[in-house]
Design a protein around this motif. Structure first.
Motif, PDB file in Angstrom:
ATOM      1  N   TRP A  94      62.092  -1.098  51.164  1.00 32.74           N
ATOM      2  CA  TRP A  94      61.525  -1.416  49.855  1.00 32.74           C
ATOM      3  C   TRP A  94      62.490  -2.187  48.951  1.00 32.74           C
ATOM      4  O   TRP A  94      62.110  -2.664  47.879  1.00 32.74           O
ATOM      5  CB  TRP A  94      61.100  -0.139  49.126  1.00 32.74           C
ATOM      6  CG  TRP A  94      62.163   0.935  49.069  1.00 32.74           C
ATOM      7  CD1 TRP A  94      62.281   2.003  49.908  1.00 32.74           C
ATOM      8  CD2 TRP A  94      63.247   1.029  48.139  1.00 32.74           C
ATOM      9  NE1 TRP A  94      63.380   2.771  49.555  1.00 32.74           N
ATOM     10  CE2 TRP A  94      63.987   2.194  48.475  1.00 32.74           C
ATOM     11  CE3 TRP A  94      63.682   0.266  47.056  1.00 32.74           C
ATOM     12  CZ2 TRP A  94      65.124   2.594  47.773  1.00 32.74           C
ATOM     13  CZ3 TRP A  94      64.813   0.657  46.351  1.00 32.74           C
ATOM     14  CH2 TRP A  94      65.522   1.814  46.708  1.00 32.74           C
ATOM     15  N   GLY A  95      63.765  -2.316  49.335  1.00 34.51           N
ATOM     16  CA  GLY A  95      64.739  -2.990  48.478  1.00 34.51           C
ATOM     17  C   GLY A  95      66.149  -2.530  48.806  1.00 34.51           C
ATOM     18  O   GLY A  95      66.489  -2.291  49.968  1.00 34.51           O
ATOM     19  N   PHE A 129      64.393  -3.947  43.574  1.00 37.78           N
ATOM     20  CA  PHE A 129      63.193  -4.054  44.395  1.00 37.78           C
ATOM     21  C   PHE A 129      62.276  -5.145  43.836  1.00 37.78           C
ATOM     22  O   PHE A 129      62.491  -5.650  42.722  1.00 37.78           O
ATOM     23  CB  PHE A 129      62.450  -2.714  44.454  1.00 37.78           C
ATOM     24  CG  PHE A 129      62.098  -2.145  43.103  1.00 37.78           C
ATOM     25  CD1 PHE A 129      60.843  -2.366  42.544  1.00 37.78           C
ATOM     26  CD2 PHE A 129      63.021  -1.373  42.395  1.00 37.78           C
ATOM     27  CE1 PHE A 129      60.526  -1.843  41.290  1.00 37.78           C
ATOM     28  CE2 PHE A 129      62.706  -0.854  41.141  1.00 37.78           C
ATOM     29  CZ  PHE A 129      61.460  -1.082  40.592  1.00 37.78           C
TER      30      PHE A 129
END
Length: 438
Positions: free
Chosen positions: A79-80, A118
């Motif tokens: 996700w990041g 993100f």
């Protein structure tokens, strides 16, 4: 800047155990569905010692005597990424080494970064948590960069990276078709790590004299969440090869420039800033220009001597290579006080008054030698209106990929004690540092 999704490999094999421990901690803090793809762990050990070049009756003879370990980690998820960077410090000159103050950077821990990065939508990036923020075009001169600075570190001779203090903020970068927008929201005011007299002496306008450890400033903090907040915004885009930008800030003066007579204490008055800048190539060098209007919301009439007046600020600069491995950069900067007649009428008798216009010229010279392993630089501030100056010579030698030595100095001169650089002339210092990076 768009979020990088690439998976990386740590450059230090000996850090594998630290990586596993760090990932285990993250898995405990993050949702069960989050699994670390990889972790980078870097850092350095830095030792620095410095002495003052003349006697300061209000401060210690030593300006620096410290050892710090910095650990810098980036952990990548689907996700990041999660970033953590902190310094573990032994400061031999600190009064209370066991007490940690993450706002002032005091104590044996200084948390520089702790944030998550993100991309919630395709046209935006977000970073949430403690982070180092900066924008604007000036070289060691700041107009629209209202993010916190650590002036004690800068003037004492720590590495220039410590001039930037951390912000606890939500930072969003938006990429619409008509340009780029950056938004920073700080839910609780982050002040500068300002000169307060503990390590550097200063001009005390109340006593009309130089003060230091005999009169330490303990300003009233603005620490109410979501009430004492700050908002900063920047819109920028390319205009005929130049990066043009507009800025907005709503918050407070970053140093305690106001004085509450009822509480007999310094505080941070309310402030709005509106600005613009442009930078790009000009001839064989780089040109920049920047301006800002400082709207002092608590003294728009300009007649309250305990609150700073509104100001207009302007800078322009030019940098180019003047010979092989030798670059030079020059800047002109001015502060123009608004409602100066009202200010003069409010200055108490026998007190020194500021000039309506304060001019500053800067010159940076940088020479690379010995296959660019040796860097010599000199940054000079000179104010013809205040008749004072500040010189920052630095010599850095890279012994190997891991070892580096640095010698630097902070030299202040001035005719009067009450001018911006003149107040620090007893705090001139020389320093030596050794760093091992990993």
């Amino acid at each position: 800047m768009k979020l990088r999704r690439s998976v990386r490999t740590a450059s230090c094999p000996s850090c594998s155990l630290a990586k596993r421990v760090f990932n285990s901690l993250l898995i405990g803090l993050l949702p069960v569905s989050s699994f670390a793809l990889d972790t980078e762990l870097h850092g350095f050990v830095d030792g620095r010692a410095g002495v003052r070049t003349q006697n300061d009756p209000h401060e210690d003879d030593r300006s620096l005597s410290e050892l710090r370990l910095q650990l810098d980690s980036k952990t990548y998820f689907d996700w990041g990424e999660f970033n953590a960077r902190g310094d573990f410090v032994y400061d031999d000159l600190a009064d209370d080494r066991g007490k940690v103050d993450l706002e002032n950077g005091d104590g044996f821990v200084d948390l520089r970064e702790l944030n998550a990065l993100f991309t919630p939508v395709a046209w935006a990036d977000m970073k949430v948590g403690r982070q180092i923020l900066t924008w604007g075009t000036g070289d060691l001169l700041f107009i629209n960069d209202l993010f916190p600075k650590d002036w004690n570190s800068f003037l004492l001779g720590r590495d220039v990276e410590y001039l930037k203090a951390p912000s606890d903020a939500v930072y969003a970068s938006l990429f619409p078709s008509f340009g780029n927008i950056d938004l920073a929201y700080t839910p609780r005011f982050d002040a500068d790590r300002y000169v307060d007299g503990r390590r550097i002496s200063y001009w005390n306008p109340l006593t009309q004299s130089i003060a230091g450890q005999n009169a330490v400033i303990d300003a009233e903090r603005r620490d109410a969440w979501f009430k004492d907040d700050e908002i900063a915004a920047r819109y920028y885009r390319d205009v005929k090869g130049y990066e043009a930008a507009l800025y907005l800030y709503s918050g407070y003066w970053k140093s305690p420039t106001g004085y509450d007579a009822d509480d007999a204490n310094y505080y941070f008055p309310q402030l709005n800033v509106y600005g613009a800048s442009a930078k790009g190539a000009l001839g064989r060098g780089l040109f920049n220009v920047e301006a800002g209007y400082y709207d002092s919301r608590e003294d728009r009439g300009g007649d309250d001597p305990l609150v700073p007046n509104s100001e207009a600020r302007f800078l322009t600069g030019y940098e180019r290579e003047v010979a092989k491995n030798l670059s030079a950069g020059m800047q002109y900067y001015v502060e123009w006080m608004m409602d100066y007649d009202g200010y003069k009428d409010g200055v108490p008798d026998r007190s020194t008054a500021r000039d309506e216009l304060r001019h500053v010229l800067t010159l940076r010279l940088t020479q690379m030698l010995l296959n660019q392993n040796l860097t010599l630089s000199l940054f000079t501030f000179y104010s013809p209106s205040d008749n004072d100056a500040y010189f920052r010579p630095v010599a850095t030698y890279k012994i190997s990929d891991h070892w580096m030595v640095t010698a630097n100095a902070n030299i202040f001169v001035g005719k009067d004690d009450y001018t911006f650089f003149g107040q620090f002339k007893d705090d001139s210092n020389v320093n030596l540092g050794v760093r091992c990076s990993f």
